[in-house]
Design a protein around this motif. Structure first.
Motif, mmCIF file in Angstrom:
data_model
loop_
_atom_site.group_PDB
_atom_site.id
_atom_site.type_symbol
_atom_site.label_atom_id
_atom_site.label_comp_id
_atom_site.label_asym_id
_atom_site.label_seq_id
_atom_site.Cartn_x
_atom_site.Cartn_y
_atom_site.Cartn_z
ATOM 1 N N GLU A 9 -4.019 -5.984 2.814
ATOM 2 C CA GLU A 9 -4.339 -6.057 4.323
ATOM 3 C C GLU A 9 -4.671 -4.730 4.561
ATOM 4 O OE1 GLU A 9 -0.742 -5.753 7.152
ATOM 5 O OE2 GLU A 9 -3.092 -4.892 7.802
ATOM 6 N N ILE A 10 -5.840 -4.548 4.635
ATOM 7 C CA ILE A 10 -6.407 -3.076 4.606
ATOM 8 C C ILE A 10 -7.455 -2.958 5.757
ATOM 9 C CG2 ILE A 10 -6.079 -2.627 2.269
ATOM 10 C CD1 ILE A 10 -8.832 -3.114 1.520
ATOM 11 N N GLU A 11 -7.816 -1.808 6.167
ATOM 12 C CA GLU A 11 -8.901 -1.693 7.133
ATOM 13 C C GLU A 11 -10.267 -1.629 6.528
ATOM 14 O OE1 GLU A 11 -10.869 1.681 7.400
ATOM 15 O OE2 GLU A 11 -9.852 1.253 5.158
ATOM 16 N N SER A 51 0.806 -1.233 0.092
ATOM 17 C CA SER A 51 0.001 0.069 -0.171
ATOM 18 C C SER A 51 0.639 1.147 -0.062
ATOM 19 C CB SER A 51 -0.755 0.216 1.224
ATOM 20 O OG SER A 51 -1.635 -1.082 1.293
ATOM 21 N N ARG A 87 -7.426 3.147 19.158
ATOM 22 C CA ARG A 87 -7.486 1.891 18.263
ATOM 23 C C ARG A 87 -8.440 0.830 19.079
ATOM 24 N NH1 ARG A 87 -2.612 1.154 14.184
ATOM 25 N NH2 ARG A 87 -2.589 3.314 13.619
ATOM 26 N N TYR A 145 -4.384 5.729 3.496
ATOM 27 C CA TYR A 145 -3.786 4.827 3.082
ATOM 28 C C TYR A 145 -4.571 4.337 1.612
ATOM 29 C CZ TYR A 145 -2.283 4.020 7.932
ATOM 30 O OH TYR A 145 -1.679 3.898 9.106
ATOM 31 N N GLY A 146 -3.897 3.814 0.833
ATOM 32 C CA GLY A 146 -4.445 3.269 -0.655
ATOM 33 C C GLY A 146 -3.702 2.058 -0.982
ATOM 34 N N THR A 147 -4.396 1.332 -1.764
ATOM 35 C CA THR A 147 -4.073 0.112 -2.742
ATOM 36 C C THR A 147 -3.582 0.456 -4.061
ATOM 37 O OG1 THR A 147 -5.433 -1.448 -1.091
ATOM 38 C CG2 THR A 147 -4.555 -2.250 -3.275
ATOM 39 N N TYR A 154 5.596 -0.426 3.014
ATOM 40 C CA TYR A 154 4.553 0.377 2.310
ATOM 41 C C TYR A 154 5.252 1.273 1.421
ATOM 42 C CZ TYR A 154 1.024 0.183 6.130
ATOM 43 O OH TYR A 154 -0.135 -0.008 7.112
ATOM 44 N N ARG A 158 7.560 3.400 10.468
ATOM 45 C CA ARG A 158 8.024 3.033 12.086
ATOM 46 C C ARG A 158 9.377 2.378 11.691
ATOM 47 N NH1 ARG A 158 2.474 -0.415 12.550
ATOM 48 N NH2 ARG A 158 1.152 1.454 13.149
ATOM 49 N N ARG A 206 3.411 -4.531 21.179
ATOM 50 C CA ARG A 206 3.908 -3.898 20.058
ATOM 51 C C ARG A 206 4.593 -2.603 20.134
ATOM 52 N NH1 ARG A 206 0.051 -3.420 14.448
ATOM 53 N NH2 ARG A 206 -0.349 -1.253 15.606
ATOM 54 N N ILE A 249 -7.434 6.871 7.973
ATOM 55 C CA ILE A 249 -7.676 6.329 9.381
ATOM 56 C C ILE A 249 -6.647 6.593 10.409
ATOM 57 C CG2 ILE A 249 -6.568 4.081 8.751
ATOM 58 C CD1 ILE A 249 -8.663 2.640 10.678
ATOM 59 N N GLY A 296 -11.733 0.349 3.489
ATOM 60 C CA GLY A 296 -11.374 -0.072 2.280
ATOM 61 C C GLY A 296 -11.864 -1.440 1.985
ATOM 62 N N ALA A 350 -8.591 4.855 1.736
ATOM 63 C CA ALA A 350 -9.280 5.477 3.017
ATOM 64 C C ALA A 350 -8.217 6.236 3.994
ATOM 65 C CB ALA A 350 -9.862 4.230 3.760
ATOM 66 N N ARG A 402 1.639 7.798 6.452
ATOM 67 C CA ARG A 402 2.224 7.820 7.719
ATOM 68 C C ARG A 402 3.665 7.787 7.500
ATOM 69 N NH1 ARG A 402 3.975 3.423 9.886
ATOM 70 N NH2 ARG A 402 2.513 1.535 9.339
ATOM 71 N N GLU A 411 -8.680 1.049 -3.828
ATOM 72 C CA GLU A 411 -9.304 1.313 -2.851
ATOM 73 C C GLU A 411 -8.426 2.253 -1.853
ATOM 74 O OE1 GLU A 411 -8.902 0.914 0.593
ATOM 75 O OE2 GLU A 411 -6.831 -0.035 -0.073
HETATM 76 P P1 5GP Z 1 -0.684 0.718 10.292
HETATM 77 O O1 5GP Z 1 -0.394 2.556 10.473
HETATM 78 O O2 5GP Z 1 -0.742 0.433 11.583
HETATM 79 O O3 5GP Z 1 0.330 0.116 9.448
HETATM 80 O O4 5GP Z 1 -2.170 0.579 9.446
HETATM 81 C C1 5GP Z 1 -3.348 0.961 10.103
HETATM 82 C C2 5GP Z 1 -4.483 0.550 9.481
HETATM 83 O O5 5GP Z 1 -4.329 0.682 8.080
HETATM 84 C C3 5GP Z 1 -4.382 -1.002 9.558
HETATM 85 O O6 5GP Z 1 -5.775 -1.204 9.987
HETATM 86 C C4 5GP Z 1 -3.987 -1.333 7.996
HETATM 87 O O7 5GP Z 1 -4.755 -2.566 7.471
HETATM 88 C C5 5GP Z 1 -4.635 -0.319 7.317
HETATM 89 N N1 5GP Z 1 -4.232 -0.402 5.895
HETATM 90 C C6 5GP Z 1 -3.228 -0.604 5.482
HETATM 91 N N2 5GP Z 1 -2.915 -0.257 4.162
HETATM 92 C C7 5GP Z 1 -3.981 0.110 3.623
HETATM 93 C C8 5GP Z 1 -4.691 0.347 2.383
HETATM 94 O O8 5GP Z 1 -3.995 0.279 1.348
HETATM 95 N N3 5GP Z 1 -5.950 0.700 2.368
HETATM 96 C C9 5GP Z 1 -6.672 0.679 3.380
HETATM 97 N N4 5GP Z 1 -7.926 1.140 3.319
HETATM 98 N N5 5GP Z 1 -6.301 0.388 4.503
HETATM 99 C C10 5GP Z 1 -5.089 0.111 4.707
#
Ligand code: 5GP
Ligand code: ADP
Length: 204
Positions: free
Chosen positions: A101-103, A37, A148, A81-83, A53, A44, A137, A76, A106, A74, A41, A72
């Motif tokens: 692997e998305i929220e 994706s 969260r 975040y996007g695919t 990412y 880390r 974590r 959050i 999405g 979104a 952000r 998709e």
């Molecule tokens: P984190 O910041 O912890 O890596 O991810 C936060 C949330 O964003 C997680 O629930 C993860 O699955 C989601 N996420 C990661 N990549 C994407 C994406 O491309 N699209 C969407 N919709 N959610 C994503």
């Protein structure tokens, strides 16, 4: 030739989606790919650009949205975040299954736009264990952690929108269940119906 199938792995933050995906991908199935994706952000510790990412600026992200470059996308927890659409569609066309692997916002966009996608919801064994795993974590501060975990129950309440659920109790079992879902997907008749019938008709 069979096209690949899209799998969405979703569920509350900290349920172990990332850990499960990593373990599934480590099995080295050449017909399975994990989508990388784009996010605004900050990386880390230990995250690698282009692997964990694609870490992009808000401008780059907005440009991709404007160009319809996401399958998709979104926002959050204050980040976007996007695919990326093209690499995922190319893989599907060449017969490779793709995991996103998305929220959940999405996930719902994928469900609407790609009805053949299979949506998997990863559940924690309990909310208490979820909180402990997130704490363990160590990637969120206390305020982010509260945010969260507070949304976890709301997300679980929407599980009826999904096709499958996997409880991430012990990792090995969860990975085996995700493997089972993907294996079953490869045995669905879907667009191969005509091809299958023809093979037997030719024998007549
Ligand atoms: P984190 O910041 O912890 O890596 O991810 C936060 C949330 O964003 C997680 O629930 C993860 O699955 C989601 N996420 C990661 N990549 C994407 C994406 O491309 N699209 C969407 N919709 N959610 C994503
Ligand atoms: P998500 O990607 O859903 O936000 P992670 O994969 O980052 O969640 O997992 C959250 C934390 O829980 C991590 O510290 C991870 O090591 C741990 N974890 C994941 N799966 C398990 C499991 N089956 N048993 C114990 N701890 C786990």
């Amino acid at each position: 030739m069979r096209k690949g199938r899209l799998y969405v792995l979703s569920g509350p933050s900290g349920t172990g989606k990332g850990t499960i995906c990593k373990a599934v991908m480590a099995q080295g199935d050449p017909e399975l790919a994990l989508s990388v994706s784009m996010t605004t952000r900050a990386p880390r510790e230990g995250e690698i650009d282009g692997v964990s990412y694609y870490f992009v600026t808000q401008e780059e992200y907005d440009k991709t949205v404007a160009e319809d470059g996401f399958l998709e996308h979104a926002g959050i927890y204050g980040n976007c975040y996007g695919t990326p659409k093209a690499p995922a569609l190319e893989k599907l066309e060449s017969g490779i299954d793709v995991i996103l692997e998305i929220e959940m916002q999405g996930a719902m966009q994928v469900k609407r736009a790609y009805p053949d996608a299979r949506l998997i919801f990863v559940l924690p064994p309990s909310l208490d264990i979820l909180r402990n795993r997130l704490r363990g974590r160590g990637t969120e501060n206390e305020e982010q952690l509260q945010r969260r975990t507070a949304s976890a129950l709301e997300e679980i309440q929407k599980i009826a929108d999904y096709d499958y659920y996997v409880v991430n109790d012990e990792l090995e079992g969860a990975v085996a269940r995700v493997n089972a879902i993907i294996s079953a997907g490869r045995l669905e008749v879907d667009e191969r119906a005509a091809e299958l019938v023809k093979k037997y008709e030719e024998e007549k």
